[in-house]
Design an enzyme around this catalytic site. Structure first.
Site, PDB file in Angstrom:
ATOM      1  CB  SER A  35      -1.107  -0.239   0.799  1.00 17.47           C
ATOM      2  OG  SER A  35      -1.842   1.169   0.761  1.00 17.47           O
TER       3      SER A  35
ATOM      4  CG  ASP B 244      -6.759  -3.604  -3.729  1.00 20.30           C
ATOM      5  OD1 ASP B 244      -7.468  -2.930  -2.951  1.00 20.30           O
ATOM      6  OD2 ASP B 244      -5.573  -3.715  -3.457  1.00 20.30           O
TER       7      ASP B 244
ATOM      8  CG  HIS C 293      -5.579  -2.462   0.428  1.00 20.88           C
ATOM      9  ND1 HIS C 293      -5.744  -1.907  -0.814  1.00 20.88           N
ATOM     10  CD2 HIS C 293      -5.144  -1.659   1.305  1.00 20.88           C
ATOM     11  CE1 HIS C 293      -3.995  -1.299  -0.702  1.00 20.88           C
ATOM     12  NE2 HIS C 293      -4.390  -0.552   0.813  1.00 20.88           N
TER      13      HIS C 293
END
Length: 302
Positions: A104, A252, A280
């Site tokens: 991320s 995601d 995610h």
């Protein structure tokens, strides 16, 4: 797992780090995402990498966990400062070049390192992230307001996640139990609906994160830092020379697969590996080991 804990210094801040494995083995630096502590890298993933012959270092970003917190109003910082922290971690452990693995926001930091500090990055693995120069704010704002995405921007988060963001802003957080429950709901939504959600593992992570944090609210500063788009952050990814692997989940809810495709397309020679059903986070049984195997394979011959 029990690693060697050590504090390193970055611009006057003390950052907590933890190292595993043989110091003579190739170094893998794990860079966590927005507001998440080092322990967000599951022990199963770390153990798998160590078993594959890697030295592994993970660390708490500034404003998280056991690292120092910052008065953001008085001393605002950007992704450049968080990247400098990452370099300080490498220096503190005497690692000249590392296999950088970022998830991320950590994936954006990894890209920054690969662009501006090429000599320090042996390989790059960017997990569930977006091109570092992509400003997702306008797409989010349009989606929350119910307006369609602009034709030249990457897709906004999934509607289910955006609804959760709005609802979460009003969730009670007066007690430790309420704060833990609110965080757990967020991780459940981030997991998506395809792969099973390892709720006990997620709860252990959330509870331990609250126990370790000097100031749990300080982690919100990462969002403020992430919204700053300086000239350095907008540098072209075509200058990256490190062998690059982009790992992304088909489900995601924050970054649709188009984000990973855009990232892989901009980095010369990058390989894209999409994991069917992954959302995610790493809270699905067997997923940490699967990610570790991909990283071990990517770093094996380089």
């Amino acid at each position: 797992m029990i690693g060697d804990e050590k504090y390193v210094t970055s611009g006057g801040l003390r950052l907590w780090t933890e190292r595993f494995g043989d110091r003579d083995d190739p170094g893998v630096l794990l860079v966590m995402g927005t507001s998440a502590q080092a322990i967000g890298w599951p022990d199963e993933l770390v153990a798998r990498l160590v078993h594959s012959g890697r030295q592994v270092v993970r660390f708490d970003h500034r404003d998280t966990g056991l690292s120092d917190c910052v008065d953001f109003t008085a001393n605002p910082y950007t992704l450049a400062d968080m990247t400098a922290d990452t370099l300080a971690v490498l220096d503190g452990h005497g690692i000249d070049r590392a296999h950088v693995v970022g998830v991320s926001l950590g994936g954006a930091i990894g890209q920054w390192l690969a662009v501006h500090h090429r000599a320090r990055v042996q390989t790059l693995t960017a997990i569930m992230t977006s091109p570092m120069g992509n400003n997702a704010g306008p797409a989010w704002a349009r989606a929350i307001a119910g307006r369609p995405a602009a034709p030249d921007e990457l897709p906004p988060p999934a509607p289910r996640f955006l609804r959760h963001v709005v609802e979460s802003a009003h969730a009670p957080r007066a007690t430790p139990e309420q704060r833990i429950d609110a965080d757990l709901r967020t991780w459940r939504v981030l997991n998506g609906e395809a792969l099973p959600f390892d709720e006990p593992a997620a709860r252990r992570f959330v509870e331990r994160s609250h126990q370790r944090a000097h100031d749990p609210a300080a982690a919100g500063n990462h969002d403020l830092a992430g919204r700053q788009f300086t000239e350095e952050r907008l540098a072209p990814l075509s200058s990256i020379t490190a062998p690059t692997l982009v790992i992304h989940g088909s489900e995601d809810p924050i970054f649709a697969t188009a984000h990973a495709e855009a990232l892989a397309a901009q980095v010369p020679g990058a390989r894209l590996h999409v994991i069917d059903g992954m959302g995610h986070n790493l809270f699905s049984p067997g997923l940490p080991e699967r990610i570790a195997d991909l990283v071990a394979d990517h770093t094996a011959t380089r």
